[in-house]
Design a protein around this motif. Structure first.
Motif, mmCIF file in Angstrom:
data_model
loop_
_atom_site.group_PDB
_atom_site.id
_atom_site.type_symbol
_atom_site.label_atom_id
_atom_site.label_comp_id
_atom_site.label_asym_id
_atom_site.label_seq_id
_atom_site.Cartn_x
_atom_site.Cartn_y
_atom_site.Cartn_z
ATOM 1 N N GLU A 136 0.372 -1.174 -0.287
ATOM 2 C CA GLU A 136 0.054 -0.389 -0.296
ATOM 3 C C GLU A 136 1.192 0.728 0.255
ATOM 4 N N LEU B 62 3.018 2.098 -3.328
ATOM 5 C CA LEU B 62 1.624 2.542 -4.476
ATOM 6 C C LEU B 62 1.401 3.866 -4.663
ATOM 7 N N THR C 213 3.929 6.082 -4.886
ATOM 8 C CA THR C 213 4.419 5.959 -6.740
ATOM 9 C C THR C 213 3.450 6.934 -7.422
ATOM 10 N N ARG D 287 -3.036 1.511 -15.224
ATOM 11 C CA ARG D 287 -2.893 0.773 -14.410
ATOM 12 C C ARG D 287 -1.853 -0.115 -14.323
ATOM 13 N N LEU E 201 1.255 1.615 -12.784
ATOM 14 C CA LEU E 201 0.427 1.250 -11.173
ATOM 15 C C LEU E 201 1.693 -0.855 -11.274
ATOM 16 N N SER F 76 5.278 -0.713 -10.889
ATOM 17 C CA SER F 76 5.447 -0.255 -9.756
ATOM 18 C C SER F 76 5.360 -1.205 -8.639
ATOM 19 N N ILE F 77 4.521 -1.722 -8.450
ATOM 20 C CA ILE F 77 4.385 -3.160 -7.089
ATOM 21 C C ILE F 77 4.875 -4.144 -7.263
ATOM 22 N N LEU G 145 -5.144 -4.278 -8.092
ATOM 23 C CA LEU G 145 -4.774 -3.426 -7.731
ATOM 24 C C LEU G 145 -5.765 -2.732 -7.531
ATOM 25 N N TYR H 205 -6.238 -2.982 -3.660
ATOM 26 C CA TYR H 205 -5.360 -1.947 -2.714
ATOM 27 C C TYR H 205 -5.637 -0.874 -2.517
ATOM 28 N N ILE H 206 -6.119 -0.076 -3.543
ATOM 29 C CA ILE H 206 -6.797 1.041 -4.126
ATOM 30 C C ILE H 206 -7.266 1.375 -3.634
#
Length: 225
Positions: free
Chosen positions: A155, A158, A161, A172, A175, A178-179, A192, A195-196
């Protein structure tokens, strides 16, 4: 703490080298512009001490070169305290100057003063505020209304980022990249979304109507801007 010293007087350079190392600094010594350029191109320093008059040029040349590349602290060592020379050095981006001959304790004091200023600047840059949310990059901590919010590693990565790309729409796929390996687990498109959703629940006052992490329909997500 890595220090580059460019000084053509080898006796002065040796004395400064010894004194700086006694203070815990890791010093690199150059005696001319050519050597200084080579070191600046190939290494990263925390502080640079430049003699103004050098056998193959001047410290001003090196100062200009450094400023084109970074904001590394620079202190001029000069035998001439003529106002024009001092102003020229400061206008080129130097942080301070000290006139020869000088006491080593005075130089050390000047060095610490300059480094403290930069440290304060770095600390101020490390605090990001988004409304009632504050992110301390150095401490890797997030606060809402002054209270710490617990984020998982994924988290936080993210969120970071988004912070590193404020005002930009991130797809997406961007993102996900990045994780991808943070938790050592496979992260797919559905994960994803989860997590958002979790980050919004922790940061937003109204997760159903987010104002921090905004959805840009058909494109992705955006923070700020």
């Amino acid at each position: 703490m890595k220090v580059l010293l460019v000084e053509d007087d080898k006796t002065i350079a040796a004395g400064l080298d010894y004194s700086l190392q006694q203070e815990g600094y890791d010093t690199t010594i150059c005696h001319d512009v050519a050597c200084g350029k080579k070191q600046i191109k190939g290494n990263k320093f925390d502080l640079i001490l430049l003699d103004v008059t050098l056998p193959d040029g001047s410290g001003y040349e090196l100062c200009k070169m450094v400023r084109e590349r970074s904001d590394t602290p620079i202190i001029f060592l000069t035998a001439c305290d003529d106002e024009v020379n001092v102003v020229m050095g400061l206008d080129m981006g130097a942080d301070d100057y000290i006139t020869k001959p000088f006491r080593i304790r005075e130089l050390i004091s000047r060095i610490k003063s300059v480094l403290r200023r930069y440290q304060k600047d770095d600390e101020s840059k490390s605090i990001i505020e988004l409304g009632n949310i504050k992110i301390n990059i150095l401490e890797a901590k997030v606060y809402k209304n002054g209270e710490e919010i617990n984020l998982t590693a994924l988290e936080y990565r993210l969120l970071l980022t988004f912070i590193n790309n404020i005002g930009q729409v991130l797809t997406r796929n961007q993102l996900l990249e990045s994780i991808w390996d943070v938790a050592g687990d496979f992260v797919n498109d559905n994960t994803l979304t989860v997590y958002i959703k979790r980050i919004r629940e922790k940061l937003e006052d109204d997760p159903q109507n987010p104002v921090i992490i905004k959805t840009v329909r058909g494109l992705g997500y955006k923070v700020g801007g």
